[in-house]
Structure formats: structure tokens, C-alpha cells
Scaffold this motif. Sequence first.
Motif: not given
Lengths: 208, 208
Positions: A196, A199-200, A203, B7, B11, B171, B173, B189-190
Motif C-alpha cells: 500500500s 501504491e502511494l 501516485r 487502479k 495495485s 498523500y 496512509w 490509501k486506506d
Amino acid sequence: MNNKISKAVISRLPRYYRYLKELIDQGVERISSEELSRLMKATASQIRQDLNHFGGFGQQGYGYNVKSLYKEIGKILGVEEDHHIIVLGAGNLGRALVKYNGFSEHGFIFCSLFDVDETLCGKSVNGVRIRTISEAEEYVKTHNIDIAALTIPVEKAREMSVLLYQAGIRYFWNFTNIDLQLPEDAIVKDVHLLDSLLELSYRICNEK
Amino acid sequence: MNNKISKAVISRLPRYYRYLKELIDQGVERISSEELSRLMKATASQIRQDLNHFGGFGQQGYGYNVKSLYKEIGKILGVEEDHHIIVLGAGNLGRALVKYNGFSEHGFIFCSLFDVDETLCGKSVNGVRIRTISEAEEYVKTHNIDIAALTIPVEKAREMSVLLYQAGIRYFWNFTNIDLQLPEDAIVKDVHLLDSLLELSYRICNEK
DNA sequence: TAGATTGTTAATCGATTAACAATC
DNA sequence: TAGATTGTTAATCGATTAACAATC
């Protein structure tokens, strides 16, 4: 009721559950799919489709009763039943999971921690006892454990996931940086933290 | 090169990255999409499609060079650049993130922790200093911070996410149990831990 | 060159959205 | 009853898979 509901639908249920809880807290009694869609940034169509997989919870001309819909989704998600979890790895992450008290109100109970470090054996974290990892197999065979959370190093995780599967565990909460190699009927929910972050990072680097 | 990659594709990149690393460690020099698909339980078609969004990394009749593909994907994911992270909340989870050393090799640097508890102020976790949360805004304005990790209670998270956005952070997290309400250009990003547990719970209760 | 395997277009599949009749 | 809004079918969209010509 339950003929092959897609993963996409299931993964949205906890989100509905969260928003409905919030609405209850705000004292909202009823809500239409249209209103909810505005809150959740989804389409009203999707909400109605999703919910109708599980039953007709709404009423034409009225919408959905917030409290009863919340209760129904809770039932579907199984929060009314207890789920017993063991945590493999009493490191920072493993201990953080056990110390967080927000899971218990939805029926998740941490039963034991396991670690390779024998000096930790016998100690407790938030009332949860640490055992040596060699005891894990025997423990799941003699206790009613639903979920194994893995917060151990990669190599140990490969070994232990297979061992726990053989001991009967079918549900895994995987925090390690690998994909577990298990038979089809094992259900693995991955929390790949590095993925994750990456992914950030993607971006950040590609969408200025 | 970069016209709206979905996406879903993005991912999957960290996952390719992981498998390629493993292949390198095993001394594998080249691999075909067919072989890789067997390893990763994906279709060869998908792998070739995915990679071709970013360039023709393969060679007909040969396949892909593992090392160079790994390097290319790393570049795309931005691991060759440093990313600076602050962590809001020096609780169990926040500290666990900072203590975990596996992120740094991919360019992720924890710069500071922030907490409401002023007695923690001045202390350090894994060499990362804890500051009071009221200093966070000023800190991001005077330092080059890319990512804010949120491990604070819900109400504080609502407030701080907006504040940090206004201070320039784009950004996030997000480890809190809510969806952040931020403008479109914020990338969140969760890591909804309870949501993922609830998905497991659903499977336990509905698929015996 | 022949064989292998990519890059890429076309076909399929599944998920999302739109539309509307049913009904509270 | 009229208005609102669901439940559900049909249309659209996007993502995945299959096929194959290009090429190493």
C-alpha cells in the motif's frame, strides 16, 4: 439467499456498516439510497443492488430504516458471533493488534500470542498470554480458534501457515510481505503494508 | 506512456515487484509470462497487458529478464526516490510502523511522530522524535513531507487530515476507522483493519 | 530458419449504472 | 390517491481473457 455474492459486494459491506453506525449516532432514523449515495460517494443504484443480494431491507416510498439496516448488515457480517483469533508474532505489530481494543465490540477475541523468542513465554500483553510458537499447533487443536493473524518474518510465516492449515485453521489475517501458499479452501485476507505504501509512492511519482 | 492506467493495474504492480524479487533471490534470470502466471496464479495475458502499459519490457521468444524487469517496476513504483513520512499518533500502531525497518530499503523515511500526549514530547521511537500534535502543521510547512500516516482516534483524524491537507499534504496512509473527507486531489490509501476482519468474519459465517 | 513468446487487437465476462415497473 | 423510493431488469462500461500476427 447466498448464491455466489461477489467479492466486490462483500468488501463494501463493512463500509455500509460504518456509515450506518455514524448515522445512528447522529440520530438519523431513515435514509434513502439516494441520500446514502451522496454521503458515501457511490451510486444509489449500487447501494440498492448490493443490499438486495441479502434481502429487501427497504420500503418503497420510505427508504431504509437506519437502525434495522445496521443490525441486518451486522448479522450478515457475523458481528453477533464471537471470533477467536491467535496472533503469530509478539513483535511490535502483533502486540499493537492485541492492545487495540476496538475489535472486541464486534466479537473478535484475541486468545493467545505466539513468538519464537522463548524469553517472552509466559508474559502477557493486554491480558493475552504469550506462548512459544512451537505450542501453536497443539493450541489450535485444543482450542476453538477461527483466525490466525500472521505478523512473523517471511520464512517463519511460510512454515507456520501450512502447519496451522493442517491443524485446521482456514482463515488467515496475513500481515507478512508474501502471498501464503495454501489450498483453495483457505481464506486469506492480506494486509500488505509495503504494497500500500508502494501504491502511494507510485501516485507521488507519476501524477504530479 | 502514462495515459490513465487503471487502479487495478497499479495495485498489481507491488505484487509483481515482490515475485520478481523472489525470483532474483532464487537466481532465476529470465521468465516467460506463462511461467510467471503459474507462480502468481494470474493469466499470462493479464501479466503481458499490465506490463505493456508501461513499456515493452519483454522480448519475443525469450520472455522477460527478471533483474531488469524488477528494476523497471521499481522505477515505476518510485522506490529509487525517497519518500518522507510523518506519523500522527504515537500509540501502539504508530510506534509499530516506525519501528518496522522493512520500509526504509524502498525509500520510505519516517521523519517524525506526533501525539496529543505532551508527556511523550521529546522522546524518540527507533530514532524518530515525538512532537506534540499541535506542531504538526508547522512541521509539514517547514519540512519536505510526502505522506501522513494517520493512527489517531477518529475525531482527531477528521480534524488533522483537513489541517494537513491545507498545509500541503496530498498523500495519506489512513489507519483510522473512517473515510477521510478531503478534496479530490488528495490520495488516500486506506488500511481499514476492522473492515478486513469483518470480511473474514463474513466468510466464516456464510461459507461453511 | 524454426520455435518461442511477446505485444496488441478482438472477444468475453463481470460489475456498475440506468431505467422503470412495482408498491409502500 | 399521489409521491416517493424501492427492487429488479436491461444497458453500459470496464476489466479480463483469448487469439494471433509480429518478431526475437
